[in-house]
Structure formats: C-alpha cells, structure tokens
Design a protein around this motif. Structure first.
Motif, short mmCIF file in Angstrom:
data_model
loop_
_atom_site.label_atom_id
_atom_site.label_comp_id
_atom_site.label_asym_id
_atom_site.label_seq_id
_atom_site.Cartn_x
_atom_site.Cartn_y
_atom_site.Cartn_z
N ALA B 50 0.89 -1.15 0.00
CA ALA B 50 0.00 0.00 0.00
C ALA B 50 0.93 1.20 0.00
O ALA B 50 1.80 1.32 0.85
CB ALA B 50 -0.87 -0.01 1.24
N HIS B 69 -1.84 -2.70 4.02
CA HIS B 69 -0.64 -1.98 4.46
C HIS B 69 0.11 -2.79 5.52
O HIS B 69 -0.44 -3.07 6.58
CB HIS B 69 -1.08 -0.62 5.02
CG HIS B 69 0.03 0.36 5.20
ND1 HIS B 69 1.19 0.36 4.45
CD2 HIS B 69 0.14 1.41 6.04
CE1 HIS B 69 1.97 1.36 4.84
NE2 HIS B 69 1.36 2.01 5.80
N ASP B 96 5.37 0.53 5.47
CA ASP B 96 4.90 -0.84 5.28
C ASP B 96 5.78 -1.84 6.03
O ASP B 96 5.31 -2.71 6.75
CB ASP B 96 4.97 -1.11 3.77
CG ASP B 96 3.99 -2.14 3.30
OD1 ASP B 96 2.81 -2.03 3.63
OD2 ASP B 96 4.41 -3.06 2.58
#
Lengths: 354, 252
Positions: B50, B69, B96
């Motif tokens: 993400a 994420h 992340d």
C-alpha cells in the motif's frame, strides 16, 4: 449407527476440513478454540499439508489470503478478539473474492470478556464485520454432526461463490462430544479456479487487487458483489423446524441456544403447550422465507439468544410488524438450562393468553 | 548498428505515474531486467505495497497480488507455503516494512521464509503526502514532524534492516542506494543475489534500497540525489549485512 464414532467438536471440525480438501491452515492460539490449531498441527503434519502458526491473527488471515489466491482450500480459526483482528484481511478477501473458511468459536465480550459460550458476535459475523460494503455466508451448527457437515459444505460454498465463509460456534460446541457419521465429502463439480496467481507461465499476467480508484468502476464492483450476495440469498438459506406445524408460539434460536430451546420446547409440549422451534442454520443469508411462512400461522415469536438481542433485528425485519416478537437473552457466557427457557415460554403463554 | 539498451520484456509499455526523480521507476526496471535475465516471469508472484508502488502492476507484466498496508510478508508467506516452487517477492516501503508491518516482516525473516523483500526506504510516507516515516532521520521535516524529527518526541530512525540481519532465518541482507549509476548497478546485483538465495531455498532475503522522494523532500530531482548520497547514506550506511552463501559451499 454402526459407522458412528464419538468425536469432540473441534476435532470434528478439523477432520471435516481435511476431508473436504483443506490444504493450508493458518492460525494463532486463543481460548476457547486452541484444540482446532492443535488438532490441525498434528493432522496436517501427518498428511503432509501446510500448518503454520502465525505471529498474530492479522498475520494468519493474510497468510490465508495468499494461500487462497494460490488456489488452495485454506482455513483459519480463532475466537472473538482474534476475529476482530482478522476483519482487515476478511474485508480484503471479500473484495478480491477469495474463498476460505474462517471459524469463530465465540467467547463472552466485549473486550477480553471471558472464555464461556456466547453469541455476542452475531452482528459482526452477519454484517460483514470489516470495513466496506460486503457480506459473507455464516453457518451456525448446533450439533457435532452439523459441525462436521457444515465445515465440508462451507468449503464448497466458498469455492462456488468465491467468498470467505464463516462458521460461528462457541466453546460448548467445541468441547462437546457426540457420535457422528464421518461420511466422505460429496463429490460436487466445482468451478475452475481461473483467477489464481501461480506465475504467469505461458499466459497473460494476472492482478489480484481491491484498489479501484475510479469511482464508477468501484461502484460497479460493489454492484457486482451485491448481485452475488443476492444469488446467495436465494440459494443458501438453511434452517430447521421442530414441532412448528400447530405451534402458536415459535422460539427462534441458533447454535447452542437452539439446543437449549429445543429442550424447552419438548418440556413445554409435555405440559400441553403448542410450542415449536425455528433454528436458522445460516445466519447470513437469514432464512427470511421460512419465518414469513410461519408468520401466517403463529401468534407469537420468542427470540432466544445468548446475547442482549442481535438476531432479533433480523427476525423483526423478516416479520415486518406482522406478528408480535419478544426477546429473552442471557449474555456474558451464561448457558441457561432448558427449564429456564421453559419458564419464559410459559410466562408468555399465560400473559398473551395463547 | 547494435542495440545495447531496450525495455525489458516484462516491463509494460506504459508511462510511469511516479513523480520526476522518484526511485521506484528505477527499481521497477531493475526487477524487470532480472526477471528477464533469470527467466522468472513464469514463476514469480509479487506483492506490491500500500503506497505509491501499489500500482507496480501497471508496469510489471507478472502475477501480482495487493496486500493490506504492512501485511506483505504474511501474504507472501501464504503464497510461498502454498506454492513452494514459486519465487515470491514483496515490494515494500518504509511505513509498510518498519511501522505497521514490523511484526509480519520480522517474523517472516525469523522463520526463514523463502521469500525476498525489496524495501524502498525514502524516509517519508510518499503516497499519503509526506508524513513522518519510521525511517525519517533526526531533524528531517515532514508534514507530521514540522519542527524536524526530535528524538525526545518521535524517537529514532528504526534500523529494521540491521535488526533483520541479526536473525538466523535471514540468509541475505543488504542495503543499497540509487544515488549513482554505479550504486544502481550494485543494487541490481543485490536483488539478483536475493533471488538466487530464495531459489536455493536458503532463507529470507532482504534488499533495502535508499531511494529519493523529491516531491516530499521538497527538493529538485538533482538535489534529492545529492541528499540521498550526502545525508541518507550517512544515516543508513550501504553494506552487505549478511550473506550466508559466503560461508558455505554454494554455486551462487
């Protein structure tokens, strides 16, 4: 009877999963469902299948996503607080239309609550649970035979509709031992898994995603999912009726509460009261039609749940004001005896002059 | 006339959406070149993050699966356990890898998952508009550390690569940079090694790549490559932290 063997709920669940072709299990310990990962650790190991204890429920559900996107039948199990953590992954899997089995052996809550049998997660299970506009089929077994049967069925439903499927039980169902018929899985023809990611050998590459930035495309994806949910609503509802033919009062209860309610109905019948039980087996999609049918000939519905009143909202939606509907609940992990529910039945029987 | 440079086969003929001077397009190209050279297209599964690079699938013509994420290494674990013969790659940013996904990353490394992570460290949250990252360096101004990162309030830059290098399950751990053409070549060499280590089933492999984010650093592309070399590389020294193939009989 000769083929039946005694089995504990958690073991029946694990064994049914393996016999249904489950190739990967990912999970994280939490009471009262630890016997599921323990059973799977041993049996998946024996069968040379994948068992992995993740570092958290969040990790486990995301491992499940990877295995499901690989085209494997895969599952995870947990209990209420752990299921809350899994909602992130569940939303992603619903968006990506990935099949998998998620088992919630519900405990008392909110918060850490306790480890006793409860039905407090009904809302979370039947309303999607995570963020976004989605639903997942939810099965609520009430016997160990049903734990076995519905676990197998859940894998098929997941593959047919490309959706995560949940089994909602509690610690009582998990720990209880009953004789069951361990029949082999029904041999159904399953749709080809033409969506999986396995390396783009000799084919165009594939993308599995839930990011849809274009609002019209996102809207169309939402409607596409909705059409699938409508189809599920037509095809999946399941319920059991017990002594409802001439019943003036019908109790509606699911899972462990339905077992107690059945005992109460039998006791009330022996006193001459015309009482029956309707037991939703699928909590979503909810057996609306069955309730509508009974509404024509029933004077009073009594919803009994081991929470403060959650399924009653679905019952009232199904009844749409046509018939009166009362509620009796025992939240917090309390498991009442059939006598207690019988007393409630008798009270309403007299109050409402049935 | 001899053709010496062309678009890798598995890099789609598309215009990158990345900002001018962004490092992602360079790293995408390196990955694409290696997939071609090592003939990996038919077996690689990549998990984009993400973040800005979630759209990597618009450029790389390979199987790709988004993850939430931070969950890249968990999703990759699921793929790899289900399909041990495939090459599984996570492509992750600093938030992340080292903030929301710290647990997933560390445990995958510690289990020695046969996966590879490319960790793009630009010390800032790019896609969300330049907020503080776990790797934001002391004094660096971001939209959520407007006075510069202060150790007393925001703590220190998280050295996740150093941390992972201490894990027995990690087989190859390196930190590279995109600051110069020579360093870009070295980055490619590390990623190649990481893929080879995974192919050989030796354990987890990680390549951290220091990469410029001119937009959120509020520098020109040229200035940001200078910043990368003069500031970022001081905070995050380039090095091969660990390479277990160095100590054993190995063809790779």
């Amino acid at each position: 009877m000769e083929n039946k063997i005694l089995m504990k709920g958690t073991d029946a669940l694990g064994e049914a999963a393996i016999r249904a072709g489950c190739e990967c299990y990912f999970g994280y310990p939490i009471t009262p469902q630890n016997e599921v990962p323990e059973y799977m650790a041993r049996r998946m190991g024996e069968e040379n299948l994948v068992f992995l204890q993740g570092e958290s429920e969040i990790a486990s559900i995301n491992m499940l996503l990877g295995a499901a996107a690989s085209g494997k039948r895969a599952m995870t199990s947990s209990s209420s607080p752990g299921i809350s953590l899994k909602q992130e992954g569940l939303s992603f899997m619903a968006a990506m239309e990935l099949p998998a089995l998620i088992v919630n052996i519900v405990r008392g809550g909110p918060g850490l609550g306790n480890i006793a049998p409860s039905q407090g997660d009904y809302f979370q299970a039947t309303r999607g649970g995570g963020h976004g506009d989605y639903r997942i089929p939810v099965y609520a077994p009430a016997t160990i035979q049903e734990v076995y049967d519905l676990t197998m069925e859940a894998f098929d439903v997941a593959d047919i509709f490309r959706t995560p499927v949940m089994i909602l039980g509690d610690g009582m169902l998990g720990q209880m031992v009953e004789p069951i018929d361990m029949h082999p899985k029904k041999d159904l023809e399953m749709p080809a898994k033409d969506y999986i990611l396995d390396g783009a050998e000799g084919r165009p590459s594939r993308i599995m995603k839930s990011l849809i930035l274009d609002v019209r495309e996102m809207e169309e994806h939402n409607w596409k999912l909705k059409r699938k949910y409508d189809l599920m609503q037509q095809e999946l509802p399941k319920h059991e009726e017990f002594m409802t033919e001439d019943a003036k009062l019908v109790i509606i209860a699911f899972g462990t509460a339905a077992r107690i309610a059945k005992g109460a109905v039998k006791r009330a019948r022996s006193e001459g009261l015309q009482v029956g039980l309707l037991r939703p087996i699928t909590l979503w999609p909810f057996p609306v039609e069955a309730i509508e049918k009974l509404a024509n000939k029933t004077s009073l519905f009594l919803v009994f749940e081991m929470n403060t009143g959650q399924m009653i909202e679905d019952v009232r939606l199904a009844l749409n004001g046509r018939v009166e509907c009362e509620f009796y609940g025992r939240p917090g992990g309390v498991v009442p005896a059939p006598q207690e529910v019988q007393r409630i039945i008798e009270r309403y029987w007299l109050q409402k002059e049935l | 006339m001899k053709k010496i440079y062309s678009r890798p086969k598995c890099l789609k003929d598309a215009i990158f959406h990345y900002c001018p001077g962004c490092g992602h397009s360079i790293i995408h190209r390196l990955v694409a070149e290696l997939i071609d050279e090592m003939d990996l297209r038919g077996k690689i599964i990549c998990i984009p993050p993400a973040g800005c690079a979630v759209l990597a699938y618009n450029y790389l013509d390979i199987d790709m699966c988004e993850s939430a994420h931070g969950r890249g290494c968990a999703v990759a674990t699921g793929f790899k356990r289900a399909q041990p013969d495939k090459l599984v790659l996570t492509y992750q940013g600093d938030g992340d890898m080292a903030a929301i996904g710290t647990a997933e990353t560390i445990h995958a490394a510690n289990r020695g998952e046969r996966i590879t992570s490319i960790f793009v460290n630009n010390a800032v949250y790019g896609m969300t508009g330049g907020q503080m990252a776990p790797t934001t360096i002391l004094g660096q101004k971001t939209t959520t550390s407007p006075f510069g990162r202060r150790e007393a309030f925001e703590g220190y830059p998280l050295m996740i690569t150093d941390l992972i290098a201490t894990m027995k399950g990690a087989a190859f751990v390196a930190r590279n940079s995109l600051a110069t053409p020579a360093k870009i070549k070295a980055t490619k060499k590390s990623i190649k090694k990481a893929f080879e280590v995974q192919e050989a089933g030796l354990g987890y492999s990680l390549v951290e790549v220091l990469s410029p984010c001119p937009t959120n650093w509020k520098l020109s592309p040229i200035e940001s490559f200078k910043y990368l070399e003069e500031i970022m590389e001081k905070e995050y020294p380039l090095k091969i932290f660990k390479d277990i193939t160095k100590n054993k009989d190995s063809n790779i």
